[in-house]
Design a protein around this motif. Structure first.
Motif, PDB file in Angstrom:
ATOM      1  N   ARG A  60     -27.540 -23.148  32.133  1.00  0.00           N
ATOM      2  CA  ARG A  60     -27.398 -24.302  33.029  1.00  0.00           C
ATOM      3  C   ARG A  60     -26.983 -25.559  32.279  1.00  0.00           C
ATOM      4  O   ARG A  60     -26.947 -26.654  32.864  1.00  0.00           O
ATOM      5  N   ALA A  61     -26.668 -25.444  31.004  1.00  0.00           N
ATOM      6  CA  ALA A  61     -26.189 -26.601  30.242  1.00  0.00           C
ATOM      7  C   ALA A  61     -24.757 -26.932  30.652  1.00  0.00           C
ATOM      8  O   ALA A  61     -23.976 -26.044  31.026  1.00  0.00           O
ATOM      9  N   VAL A  62     -24.394 -28.213  30.595  1.00  0.00           N
ATOM     10  CA  VAL A  62     -23.040 -28.658  30.906  1.00  0.00           C
ATOM     11  C   VAL A  62     -22.220 -28.639  29.617  1.00  0.00           C
ATOM     12  O   VAL A  62     -22.579 -29.302  28.631  1.00  0.00           O
ATOM     13  N   LEU A  63     -21.138 -27.868  29.614  1.00  0.00           N
ATOM     14  CA  LEU A  63     -20.299 -27.685  28.438  1.00  0.00           C
ATOM     15  C   LEU A  63     -18.903 -28.247  28.687  1.00  0.00           C
ATOM     16  O   LEU A  63     -18.469 -28.386  29.835  1.00  0.00           O
ATOM     17  N   GLY A  64     -18.208 -28.546  27.599  1.00  0.00           N
ATOM     18  CA  GLY A  64     -16.841 -29.043  27.694  1.00  0.00           C
ATOM     19  C   GLY A  64     -15.865 -28.074  27.065  1.00  0.00           C
ATOM     20  O   GLY A  64     -16.148 -27.491  26.006  1.00  0.00           O
ATOM     21  N   PHE A  65     -14.692 -27.893  27.695  1.00  0.00           N
ATOM     22  CA  PHE A  65     -13.691 -26.943  27.222  1.00  0.00           C
ATOM     23  C   PHE A  65     -12.319 -27.603  27.224  1.00  0.00           C
ATOM     24  O   PHE A  65     -11.989 -28.394  28.124  1.00  0.00           O
ATOM     25  N   LEU A  66     -11.511 -27.261  26.232  1.00  0.00           N
ATOM     26  CA  LEU A  66     -10.114 -27.683  26.183  1.00  0.00           C
ATOM     27  C   LEU A  66      -9.274 -26.573  26.809  1.00  0.00           C
ATOM     28  O   LEU A  66      -8.961 -25.573  26.166  1.00  0.00           O
ATOM     29  N   VAL A  67      -8.909 -26.769  28.058  1.00  0.00           N
ATOM     30  CA  VAL A  67      -8.238 -25.712  28.817  1.00  0.00           C
ATOM     31  C   VAL A  67      -6.729 -25.872  28.726  1.00  0.00           C
ATOM     32  O   VAL A  67      -6.179 -26.930  29.047  1.00  0.00           O
ATOM     33  N   ASP A  84     -11.814 -22.950  21.829  1.00  0.00           N
ATOM     34  CA  ASP A  84     -11.423 -24.113  22.620  1.00  0.00           C
ATOM     35  C   ASP A  84     -12.596 -24.746  23.363  1.00  0.00           C
ATOM     36  O   ASP A  84     -12.403 -25.617  24.210  1.00  0.00           O
ATOM     37  N   ARG A  85     -13.802 -24.305  23.046  1.00  0.00           N
ATOM     38  CA  ARG A  85     -14.980 -25.014  23.554  1.00  0.00           C
ATOM     39  C   ARG A  85     -15.262 -26.202  22.641  1.00  0.00           C
ATOM     40  O   ARG A  85     -15.177 -26.089  21.424  1.00  0.00           O
ATOM     41  N   LEU A  86     -15.567 -27.359  23.234  1.00  0.00           N
ATOM     42  CA  LEU A  86     -15.904 -28.536  22.434  1.00  0.00           C
ATOM     43  C   LEU A  86     -17.325 -28.361  21.885  1.00  0.00           C
ATOM     44  O   LEU A  86     -18.290 -28.376  22.664  1.00  0.00           O
ATOM     45  N   PRO A  87     -17.487 -28.210  20.580  1.00  0.00           N
ATOM     46  CA  PRO A  87     -18.815 -27.899  20.040  1.00  0.00           C
ATOM     47  C   PRO A  87     -19.826 -29.034  20.211  1.00  0.00           C
ATOM     48  O   PRO A  87     -21.037 -28.778  20.240  1.00  0.00           O
ATOM     49  N   GLY A  88     -19.353 -30.263  20.342  1.00  0.00           N
ATOM     50  CA  GLY A  88     -20.273 -31.384  20.516  1.00  0.00           C
ATOM     51  C   GLY A  88     -20.653 -31.649  21.948  1.00  0.00           C
ATOM     52  O   GLY A  88     -21.430 -32.577  22.236  1.00  0.00           O
ATOM     53  N   ALA A  89     -20.117 -30.870  22.878  1.00  0.00           N
ATOM     54  CA  ALA A  89     -20.409 -31.050  24.307  1.00  0.00           C
ATOM     55  C   ALA A  89     -21.436 -30.022  24.733  1.00  0.00           C
ATOM     56  O   ALA A  89     -21.095 -28.875  25.018  1.00  0.00           O
ATOM     57  N   GLU A  90     -22.681 -30.433  24.779  1.00  0.00           N
ATOM     58  CA  GLU A  90     -23.766 -29.496  25.063  1.00  0.00           C
ATOM     59  C   GLU A  90     -24.609 -29.900  26.261  1.00  0.00           C
ATOM     60  O   GLU A  90     -25.533 -29.185  26.631  1.00  0.00           O
ATOM     61  N   TRP A 113     -15.235 -29.842  32.352  1.00  0.00           N
ATOM     62  CA  TRP A 113     -16.692 -29.794  32.238  1.00  0.00           C
ATOM     63  C   TRP A 113     -17.224 -28.761  33.228  1.00  0.00           C
ATOM     64  O   TRP A 113     -16.884 -28.792  34.411  1.00  0.00           O
ATOM     65  N   ALA A 114     -18.026 -27.843  32.709  1.00  0.00           N
ATOM     66  CA  ALA A 114     -18.531 -26.737  33.532  1.00  0.00           C
ATOM     67  C   ALA A 114     -19.965 -26.411  33.115  1.00  0.00           C
ATOM     68  O   ALA A 114     -20.377 -26.656  31.980  1.00  0.00           O
ATOM     69  N   ARG A 115     -20.695 -25.822  34.050  1.00  0.00           N
ATOM     70  CA  ARG A 115     -22.090 -25.487  33.809  1.00  0.00           C
ATOM     71  C   ARG A 115     -22.220 -24.014  33.397  1.00  0.00           C
ATOM     72  O   ARG A 115     -21.721 -23.119  34.097  1.00  0.00           O
TER      73      ARG A 115
END
Length: 398
Positions: free
Chosen positions: A194-201, A238-244, A187-189
């Motif tokens: 400034r939105a918090v996004l999720g990534f599959l690293v 690899d960005r989670l599209p539902g994590a916004e 999870w990164a900003r």
């Protein structure tokens, strides 16, 4: 309710004083008993040595897919699609055997896989979930940071867009499986929005470093990691599209908070079983400890708290099945059950006397491990303040 005190130390005793088993379906009972047998005969016997050595029990872990439980309530993609009560019973039983194993399982099934299932694209689900259900791929969930535990919304890890990639920089701490995972949900900003996004690293990517946190006094047989992300490049796919937003991370966490209540119940059950068996077997002053009034009183009080914990768990399972489990209710259950489990395990340790500190007697390990369950997924203090805000309408923290 009498028990067989001659059963092996690792086998569960009868603690269903209020007959909650009557509410199980046959399918739920079959899964519960399959996991119980695995815990009795495989998990618990191996746990003391692994805990003492601070090594993960890979032979034990690799047996989990054969039980048909990895992936919890996720439907399809090779996952079992279990109902909520079955998932709770599995968490309880694994924790009764080994809190470290239960934590590994909760990270894999309840955080990493659930994040992909809830927030991922169909392509991501097809690519990752079947392998994770087979444990061919281990996952992790990277939210907590060195300077932000309970205040996780203030995360400082950043992501900036660079062409078709994202570049992630930052640090994470206390990340279960973070040093062994093939994919970590980070999870990164976003530095621009400034939105918090999720990534599959992909953890083999240059700049990703996961280091095991050493010298723990709790959950020693599961590895938590410090993670450093130094210019880690992650493709857009690899960005989670539902994590916004951070609320999306919170949605995942909300599904696992109730799991902590079940895990606490499992640890407390192990402590009660050990104390009852010991009181029946141990001879002092020419008779078993269990004949002493004060010992009976302590055992009954332990059973009363344990039964209350069971009822908490059964009710949150029913509410979740009805899609009516509010985060505050799950938080209250987690707060209550971890607090009660700490007390039950303290009583069990004391009733075993000096033998209570020996790992082979299956109390001291649980007594140490409950400290982790009491803390992660929201400390008692934070859960109390969340519920306090709910009942008073006044927020005591931002």
């Amino acid at each position: 309710m009498t028990v067989d005190s001659q059963a092996p130390l690792t086998e569960a005793l009868g603690t269903d004083f209020f007959s909650v088993r009557r509410r199980f379906t046959e399918a739920q009972w079959d899964t519960f008993m399959a996991v119980r047998r695995y815990v009795d005969h495989v998990v618990s016997p191996a746990a003391p040595e692994a805990w003492d050595a601070a090594e993960m029990s890979w032979d034990v872990i690799r047996g989990l897919p054969d039980l048909g439980i990895v992936g919890d309530d996720i439907t399809g993609y090779g996952c079992p699609g279990n109902d909520v009560l079955t998932c709770g019973l599995v968490a309880m039983e694994l924790a009764r055997g080994d809190g470290s194993l239960a934590t590994f399982f909760a990270v894999q099934s309840g955080l990493a896989m659930k994040a992909i299932d809830m927030l991922g694209s169909e392509e991501q689900k097809q690519e990752y979930l079947p392998a994770m259900a087979r444990l061919d791929l281990v996952g992790a969930f990277g939210l907590t940071e060195p300077d932000h535990g309970s205040d996780s919304v203030a995360l400082e890890t950043t992501a900036r867009r660079d062409g078709d990639d994202w570049v992630i920089d930052g640090r994470k701490r206390w990340i279960g499986n973070g040093s062994i995972a093939g994919r970590t949900v980070i999870w990164a900003r976003d530095v621009e929005t400034r939105a918090v996004l999720g990534f599959l690293v992909d953890t083999t990517t240059d700049g990703y470093e996961g280091t095991i946190i050493p010298r723990k006094g709790s959950m020693r047989a599961v590895w938590q990691a410090d993670i450093r992300l130094d210019g880690v490049r992650v493709p857009e796919r690899d960005r989670l599209p539902g994590a916004e937003s951070f609320k999306d991370a919170g949605r995942v966490l909300a599904t696992t908070r109730g799991t902590c209540a079940w895990m606490a119940l499992g640890a407390a059950t192990a402590g009660y079983d050990a104390a009852l068996r010991y009181a029946l077997d141990r001879q002092q002053f020419g008779r078993p400890l269990a004949r002493n009034q004060i010992v009976q009183e302590r055992l009954v009080k332990m059973l009363a708290e344990l039964t209350g914990m069971q009822l908490y768990c059964m009710q949150i399972a029913q509410l979740a099945e009805d899609s009516d489990l509010a985060p505050t209710i799950a938080g209250l259950a987690k707060m209550n059950n971890t607090r009660k489990a700490r007390w039950i395990l303290s009583e069990a340790r004391d009733l075993l006397g000096g033998n209570g500190i020996l790992l082979d007697n299956h109390v001291m390990r649980h007594m140490a491990d409950i400290e982790s369950i009491h803390t992660f997924e929201g400390t008692e203090t934070i859960q109390t303040l969340i519920v306090g805000r709910e009942i008073t309408g006044h927020g005591a923290f931002s």
